[in-house]
Design an enzyme around this catalytic site. Structure first.
Site, mmCIF file in Angstrom:
data_model
loop_
_atom_site.group_PDB
_atom_site.id
_atom_site.type_symbol
_atom_site.label_atom_id
_atom_site.label_comp_id
_atom_site.label_asym_id
_atom_site.label_seq_id
_atom_site.Cartn_x
_atom_site.Cartn_y
_atom_site.Cartn_z
ATOM 1 N N ASP A 67 0.808 -1.224 0.000
ATOM 2 C CA ASP A 67 0.000 0.000 0.000
ATOM 3 C C ASP A 67 0.841 1.273 0.000
ATOM 4 O O ASP A 67 2.067 1.236 0.175
ATOM 5 C CB ASP A 67 -0.952 0.002 1.212
ATOM 6 C CG ASP A 67 -0.252 -0.396 2.521
ATOM 7 O OD1 ASP A 67 0.990 -0.414 2.548
ATOM 8 O OD2 ASP A 67 -0.942 -0.692 3.502
ATOM 9 N N ASP A 142 -7.181 -2.129 13.698
ATOM 10 C CA ASP A 142 -8.585 -2.496 13.467
ATOM 11 C C ASP A 142 -8.689 -3.805 12.677
ATOM 12 O O ASP A 142 -9.724 -4.115 12.099
ATOM 13 C CB ASP A 142 -9.339 -1.352 12.757
ATOM 14 C CG ASP A 142 -8.757 -1.004 11.393
ATOM 15 O OD1 ASP A 142 -7.862 -1.733 10.902
ATOM 16 O OD2 ASP A 142 -9.201 -0.001 10.800
ATOM 17 N N HIS A 144 -6.811 -4.780 10.016
ATOM 18 C CA HIS A 144 -6.614 -4.732 8.567
ATOM 19 C C HIS A 144 -5.293 -5.333 8.109
ATOM 20 O O HIS A 144 -4.313 -5.361 8.837
ATOM 21 C CB HIS A 144 -6.778 -3.306 8.010
ATOM 22 C CG HIS A 144 -5.736 -2.316 8.430
ATOM 23 N ND1 HIS A 144 -6.041 -1.006 8.730
ATOM 24 C CD2 HIS A 144 -4.401 -2.405 8.575
ATOM 25 C CE1 HIS A 144 -4.941 -0.352 9.033
ATOM 26 N NE2 HIS A 144 -3.922 -1.187 8.956
ATOM 27 N N GLU A 149 -9.655 -1.764 5.240
ATOM 28 C CA GLU A 149 -10.334 -1.378 6.467
ATOM 29 C C GLU A 149 -11.589 -2.211 6.694
ATOM 30 O O GLU A 149 -12.086 -2.851 5.752
ATOM 31 C CB GLU A 149 -10.684 0.111 6.379
ATOM 32 C CG GLU A 149 -9.477 1.028 6.241
ATOM 33 C CD GLU A 149 -8.642 1.131 7.521
ATOM 34 O OE1 GLU A 149 -8.403 0.102 8.180
ATOM 35 O OE2 GLU A 149 -8.215 2.250 7.857
#
Ligand code: GLP
Length: 272
Positions: A67, A142, A144, A149
């Site tokens: 990413d 979270d 990911h 997400e």
């Protein structure tokens, strides 16, 4: 799925580096998927040591990163702390210390003017190399992988993804704050490989350290498969997945003794 429990961050990082180094030795022109964040730093340090002291050769290796923040790309004119692009992270933490040609490395281009077209091209590049042999993964607070997400499709492909408040808070504190920018000024979107893209890698390593991730690790490994914790897609994975955790990260797992038992049993099986 292989779950390896290690006492320390150093042991976890060495284990991961050994798996990657073995992949390079077996296939010198292998394709490696790379991750950023504080977690893989120790693994990169160990790979650099192996390159310098043991001659681990990266000259034919190709890499793809998971990413990049939309709006950022490497700017070597800036000091490292002021350049929070993931390409700069990779350059400083790994690429500039080993003999990988920079043209063999690809981190999504955060400055692309045509993100959708670019994301399709990124996927095509992965396919053109024959696919990822080994994908390194961390775990976001979270749950990911990359920047997939909560709510991302478990079949998602490389695309632009809006970041959650939790991710913005986590990444502002750990990285962005040192640039002097306010939290409001940090990028709110990123280009990320999709969960579907990640699941196509032939093998994968997920690394997690520290007690602060213990709850989300337990959800991802022992909870249901859900797009609310995108790393839970590990249970749909058909390749070889190795999960390496330090003591803190493993502390909320219910079945720790079983994982230790399986590792010992596997070792015995391999020796017989
Ligand atoms: C970012 C990255 C993820 C990484 C996560 C965890 O959100 N996009 O790929 O796994 O951070 O970062 P850290 O290792 O610093 O906890």
């Amino acid at each position: 799925m292989n779950i390896l429990l290690r006492d320390t961050y150093q042991e976890m990082s060495k284990e991961a580096a050994n798996i990657i180094a073995n992949q390079i030795k077996v296939k010198p022109n292998c394709v490696i998927g790379l991750a950023t964040g504080s977690t893989p730093r120790g693994t990169y340090k160990e790979l650099i040591r192996m390159h310098k002291e043991e001659g681990l050769d990266f000259s034919r290796v190709r890499t793809f990163n998971l990413d990049e923040y939309l709006g950022l790309s490497m700017d070597l004119e800036k000091p490292y702390e002021l350049d929070q692009s993931y390409m700069r992270f990779m350059y400083e933490e790994l690429f500039k210390h080993i003999n990988i040609p920079l043209e063999n490395t690809l981190v999504p281009d955060g400055h692309t003017q045509k993100p959708d077209q670019y994301c399709r091209w990124y996927e095509e590049q992965i396919v053109a190399t024959g696919g990822i042999d080994i994908q390194l993964l961390g775990l976001g607070g979270d749950g990911h992988w990359g920047f997939n997400e909560p709510g991302s499709s478990l079949a998602s492909r490389t695309r632009v993804e809006p970041l959650t408040e939790k991710t913005l808070d986590d990444n502002y504190e750990s990285f962005y704050k040192k640039t002097g920018a306010t939290r409001d000024q940090m990028p709110k979107f990123a280009i990320t490989m999709g969960i579907g893209t990640i699941l196509e890698a032939r093998s994968a390593i997920m690394l997690v350290n520290g007690e602060r991730k213990a709850d989300i690790v337990a959800k991802a490994i022992e909870g249901p498969v859900t797009s609310q914790v995108t790393a839970s897609a590990m249970h749909l994975y058909q390749g070889e997945m190795t999960i390496i955790l330090d003591k803190g990260a493993a502390s909320k797992l219910k079945h720790r003794s079983h994982y230790l038992h399986v590792e010992t049993a596997r070792k015995e099986l391999n020796q017989s």
